[in-house]
Write an enzyme that holds these catalytic residues in place. Structure first.
Site, PDB file in Angstrom:
ATOM      1  N   LYS A 115       8.024  -3.793   0.983  1.00 30.60           N
ATOM      2  CA  LYS A 115       8.554  -4.278   2.266  1.00 30.60           C
ATOM      3  C   LYS A 115       9.777  -5.169   2.053  1.00 30.60           C
ATOM      4  CE  LYS A 115       4.699  -6.224   3.575  1.00 30.60           C
ATOM      5  NZ  LYS A 115       3.876  -5.880   2.400  1.00 30.60           N
ATOM      6  N   ARG A 190      -0.918  -9.643  11.824  1.00 26.68           N
ATOM      7  CA  ARG A 190      -1.831  -9.355  10.712  1.00 26.68           C
ATOM      8  C   ARG A 190      -3.207  -8.911  11.188  1.00 26.68           C
ATOM      9  NH1 ARG A 190      -0.136 -11.073   5.659  1.00 26.68           N
ATOM     10  NH2 ARG A 190       1.689 -12.428   5.630  1.00 26.68           N
ATOM     11  N   ARG A 229       5.701  -9.216 -11.136  1.00 26.59           N
ATOM     12  CA  ARG A 229       6.742  -9.730 -10.238  1.00 26.59           C
ATOM     13  C   ARG A 229       7.043 -11.207 -10.507  1.00 26.59           C
ATOM     14  NH1 ARG A 229       5.681  -8.493  -4.016  1.00 26.59           N
ATOM     15  NH2 ARG A 229       3.956  -9.960  -4.334  1.00 26.59           N
ATOM     16  N   ARG A 274       4.234 -16.140  -8.110  1.00 24.94           N
ATOM     17  CA  ARG A 274       3.412 -16.684  -7.041  1.00 24.94           C
ATOM     18  C   ARG A 274       1.981 -16.832  -7.528  1.00 24.94           C
ATOM     19  NH1 ARG A 274       4.430 -13.136  -1.704  1.00 24.94           N
ATOM     20  NH2 ARG A 274       2.289 -13.868  -1.448  1.00 24.94           N
ATOM     21  N   ARG A 285      -6.635  -9.776  -1.651  1.00 20.46           N
ATOM     22  CA  ARG A 285      -5.532  -9.524  -0.726  1.00 20.46           C
ATOM     23  C   ARG A 285      -5.591  -8.095  -0.192  1.00 20.46           C
ATOM     24  NH1 ARG A 285      -0.155 -11.246  -3.763  1.00 20.46           N
ATOM     25  NH2 ARG A 285       0.794 -10.926  -1.716  1.00 20.46           N
TER      26      ARG A 285
END
Length: 331
Positions: A115, A190, A229, A274, A285
């Protein structure tokens, strides 16, 4: 009239500009951008010709069609170009803002689906802003808007900001000029209750969600994407140890990146991961995404606005499929 406008230098320049408006929805935006590029020293203007050809030796660079079939010919010879005042541009834009529905888009997908890569591309192509819920919330608090003050009070008390507050923040944000023709929602809604609250708010101003696109990636692929990431916190620049490593990256004896070598290409400042970009956090998640967020797609499917893109393929193919989904009526 002052200094003459500089003509477009190549056919490619025009093609690039016209691609900013793949449909009449973004027609006014495209011409505002095009006019600014063509005549940077004068007020933004539309370039039009009433003739059917190049006229007086002017090379016809291209043709764009607006609402109702109105044709605007762009020519390279400034002597044969009619200039329409900036007020006419504003009048056309106001007409589209009043009589065409806003392009209200949502981009869905699990963590690591892309995204953050596809959103800015859509933003650049359509000329509408991508709105992050977190960014909007922080801006509202910083600017001390009425709704921002309410959110700040709740957060200081250790509470969670409710859906009504978030919807109120979105309502204030989309009233700003850059959202006149539409916007892309990132991170909201969400849950289905949030989607229904958003629908109600949009309906009050005669708007509705016009496109929802889901980026599909198998859960088994996401762990590698997420755990590799790294980000530059100040700029938001994103890196990946396999797909987009920073130039400074060095591997340790264990074959994994040395954290000390993970530096931003532009600033040489340290990158970070993160806290929830871990395999264990990803499991939770993904459960939350499938349980709470994915049902939102079913909420919008009866409206014929939901599309799906295979995000587990080469980047160029993902973007090509994304563009196909963005076209009206293509799901």
């Amino acid at each position: 009239m002052g200094r003459r406008p500089r003509p477009l230098s190549t056919r490619q320049d025009l093609t690039h500009s016209v691609r900013l408006a793949p449909d009449p929805f973004t027609f006014p935006i495209m011409f505002s951008k095009l006019a600014t590029r063509v005549a940077p020293r004068v007020s933004p203007r539309l370039f039009s010709s009433g003739g059917g050809g190049g006229g007086a030796g002017g090379a016809l660079l291209g043709l764009a069609v607006g609402a109702g079939g109105a044709a605007f010919y762009i020519q390279s010879n400034p002597d044969v170009v009619d200039l329409v005042p900036a007020s006419k541009v504003a009048e056309t834009e106001e007409k589209f803002a009043t009589y065409w529905p806003r392009n209200v888009m949502m981009l869905f997908g699990p963590p690591g689906s892309g995204k953050g890569t596809q959103g800015p591309k859509i933003e650049a192509m359509l000329g509408i802003p991508q709105l992050s819920t977190g960014d909007m919330l922080r801006a509202a608090v910083k600017n001390q808007t009425e709704i921002g003050k309410k959110a700040q009070g709740i957060m200081k008390a250790g509470g969670l900001v409710g859906d009504d507050i978030v919807v109120g923040i979105i309502k204030d944000r989309i009233a700003e000029p850059d959202c006149k023709f539409g916007f892309i929602l990132d991170g909201f809604p969400r849950t289905q209750p949030q989607a229904k609250a958003l629908d109600k708010m949009l309906a009050e101003e005669g708007a509705c969600v016009s496109k929802v696109i889901e980026l599909n990636v198998p859960d088994s692929i996401l762990e590698e994407r997420i755990c590799g990431r790294w980000i530059h916190k100040a700029s938001g620049a994103s890196y990946h140890v396999k797909y987009a490593p920073p130039k400074s990256m060095k591997l340790g004896a264990d074959g994994k990146p040395d954290p000390a070598s993970m530096l931003d290409d532009a600033t040489s400042e340290p990158l970070m991961q993160r806290p929830d970009d871990t395999a264990s956090a990803l499991v939770n998640r993904l459960k939350e995404y499938h349980r709470m967020t994915k049902p939102i797609l079913k909420h919008y499917q009866p409206h014929g606005v939901v599309g799906s893109v295979n995000a587990n393929q080469e980047m160029t193919k993902v973007w090509a499929d994304m563009q196909a989904n963005l076209k009206s009526g293509k799901n």
